[in-house]
Design an enzyme around this catalytic site. Sequence first.
Site, PDB file in Angstrom:
ATOM      1  N   GLU A 163       0.358  10.354 -18.772  1.00 51.82           N
ATOM      2  CA  GLU A 163      -0.402  10.837 -20.040  1.00 51.82           C
ATOM      3  C   GLU A 163      -1.310   9.808 -20.513  1.00 51.82           C
ATOM      4  OE1 GLU A 163       1.971  13.023 -22.922  1.00 51.82           O
ATOM      5  OE2 GLU A 163       0.846  12.401 -24.522  1.00 51.82           O
ATOM      6  N   ASN A 188       5.074  23.071 -21.215  1.00 57.91           N
ATOM      7  CA  ASN A 188       6.176  22.456 -22.116  1.00 57.91           C
ATOM      8  C   ASN A 188       6.720  23.524 -23.206  1.00 57.91           C
ATOM      9  OD1 ASN A 188       5.857  20.677 -20.034  1.00 57.91           O
ATOM     10  ND2 ASN A 188       6.546  19.230 -21.427  1.00 57.91           N
ATOM     11  N   ASP A 240      11.377  13.989 -20.322  1.00 61.16           N
ATOM     12  CA  ASP A 240      10.255  14.492 -21.008  1.00 61.16           C
ATOM     13  C   ASP A 240       9.608  13.304 -21.886  1.00 61.16           C
ATOM     14  OD1 ASP A 240       8.249  16.126 -21.863  1.00 61.16           O
ATOM     15  OD2 ASP A 240       9.433  17.002 -23.464  1.00 61.16           O
ATOM     16  N   HIS A 241       8.573  12.960 -22.034  1.00 62.34           N
ATOM     17  CA  HIS A 241       7.828  11.972 -22.898  1.00 62.34           C
ATOM     18  C   HIS A 241       8.710  10.626 -23.028  1.00 62.34           C
ATOM     19  CE1 HIS A 241       4.504  14.437 -24.678  1.00 62.34           C
ATOM     20  NE2 HIS A 241       5.617  15.252 -24.896  1.00 62.34           N
ATOM     21  N   HIS A 261       1.199  20.522 -22.741  1.00 64.01           N
ATOM     22  CA  HIS A 261       2.325  20.331 -23.468  1.00 64.01           C
ATOM     23  C   HIS A 261       2.034  21.117 -24.798  1.00 64.01           C
ATOM     24  CE1 HIS A 261       4.359  16.818 -22.049  1.00 64.01           C
ATOM     25  NE2 HIS A 261       3.672  17.015 -21.166  1.00 64.01           N
ATOM     26  N   SER A 295       4.356  25.957 -27.615  1.00 64.84           N
ATOM     27  CA  SER A 295       4.810  26.886 -28.822  1.00 64.84           C
ATOM     28  C   SER A 295       3.562  27.195 -29.634  1.00 64.84           C
ATOM     29  CB  SER A 295       5.771  26.192 -29.788  1.00 64.84           C
ATOM     30  OG  SER A 295       6.869  25.744 -28.939  1.00 64.84           O
ATOM     31  N   HIS A 325       1.830  19.413 -30.185  1.00 62.42           N
ATOM     32  CA  HIS A 325       3.323  19.674 -30.606  1.00 62.42           C
ATOM     33  C   HIS A 325       3.668  20.532 -31.603  1.00 62.42           C
ATOM     34  CE1 HIS A 325       3.811  16.262 -27.669  1.00 62.42           C
ATOM     35  NE2 HIS A 325       4.100  17.050 -26.845  1.00 62.42           N
ATOM     36  N   SER A 375      13.863  15.335 -24.246  1.00 61.53           N
ATOM     37  CA  SER A 375      13.262  14.120 -24.540  1.00 61.53           C
ATOM     38  C   SER A 375      14.141  12.675 -24.458  1.00 61.53           C
ATOM     39  CB  SER A 375      12.522  14.141 -26.068  1.00 61.53           C
ATOM     40  OG  SER A 375      13.589  14.383 -26.697  1.00 61.53           O
TER      41      SER A 375
HETATM   42  O1  G3H Z   1       7.102  18.152 -24.353  1.00 63.41           O
HETATM   43  C1  G3H Z   1       7.415  19.065 -24.894  1.00 63.41           C
HETATM   44  C2  G3H Z   1       6.438  20.055 -25.435  1.00 63.41           C
HETATM   45  O2  G3H Z   1       5.227  19.451 -25.319  1.00 63.41           O
HETATM   46  C3  G3H Z   1       6.898  21.170 -26.349  1.00 63.41           C
HETATM   47  O3  G3H Z   1       6.019  21.555 -27.378  1.00 63.41           O
HETATM   48  O4  G3H Z   1       7.289  21.792 -29.153  1.00 63.41           O
HETATM   49  O5  G3H Z   1       5.033  22.708 -29.348  1.00 63.41           O
HETATM   50  O6  G3H Z   1       6.521  23.758 -27.929  1.00 63.41           O
HETATM   51  P1  G3H Z   1       6.140  22.434 -28.449  1.00 63.41           P
HETATM   52 ZN    ZN Z   2       5.177  17.347 -25.098  1.00 66.36          ZN
END
Ligand code: G3H
Ligand code: ZN
Length: 294
Positions: A132, A232, A80-81, A210, A213, A182, A48
């Site tokens: 996005e 991601n 990222d982002h 995204h 997790s 996220h 990020s």
């Molecule tokens: O851009 C990063 C991700 O979207 C990470 O998402 O922390 O839920 O794995 P996460």
């Molecule tokens: Zn993300």
Amino acid sequence: MPDIRHTLTIAKEEGWAVGAFNAANISTLKAIFRAAQKLEAPVIIESSVGETEFFGHRAFREVIDSYRDLYDVQAFINLDHAVALESINEAIRVGYELVHFDGGELPYEDNVKLAKKVVKKAHQKELLVEGEIDHITGSSKLHKSKAAQVQAEGNYTEAARAAEFVKATNVDTLAVFIGNVHGIYADSPELDLERLQEISKTVDSFLSLHGGSGIRDADIKKAIKNGISKINVNSELRLAFFNTLKDTLKTTDELAAYKFMTPVIDEVQKVVEKKIKVFGSAGKAKSKWLRRSI
Ligand code: G3H
Ligand code: ZN
């Protein structure tokens, strides 16, 4: 040289996804490289804006170049982002392969205008741009609440609007919001896979998921089947890192970081390996399609 556009094209055609793993330190980088090397998987390594400022844009590029040769891994870098153009311009300047312009919280017209500007600059250097429109809610940490609470704060991506955005900006990848959030929550988020199917039929770009997790493996697989080519993951790596480091420091008097970080790297590597297997990218780096020079 392997090419990320080509890799994502093959992934989309063959029905697997490239893992995009966040890293902002050497130990996490090593864990990702070891996992990718062991499983012969292409990977995107991303950070990020905050993580990148901690590491340094150029330092990140140079360390990853060096590890790419050392581990013989197909690794690509994504910013990222990022919404700040200074950070994006620096990533383009030092040669990242991908940038994610996250205008999801901007008024739509401003988002389109800026995304077009980023695409113009990035495409001159053959970089891929991710866009996005619907802000993906939550933050990459452990949450006590249920996922639904955070999902309700977001606007789910609407296929026609997404198609219009991709057409207007020419972004290469679209980050969709289909209930993915996220962070890690008390339960797994439910994904709106019908919506994804519709987006996938209507939108002419790669699609990224995204918030990789905490989503059930079966749902990840269904999302890939329905058009996701890049996923991601950050929080699960952070959690393995944090918990293992905390436990290790409780039981050791070792002062050398490179020694007490060994179990941390091992545990983060296990998470990356698990994700690569679920994403179906294991063994793909050795494929003749990805190895061919283009
Ligand atoms: O851009 C990063 C991700 O979207 C990470 O998402 O922390 O839920 O794995 P996460
Ligand atoms: Zn993300």
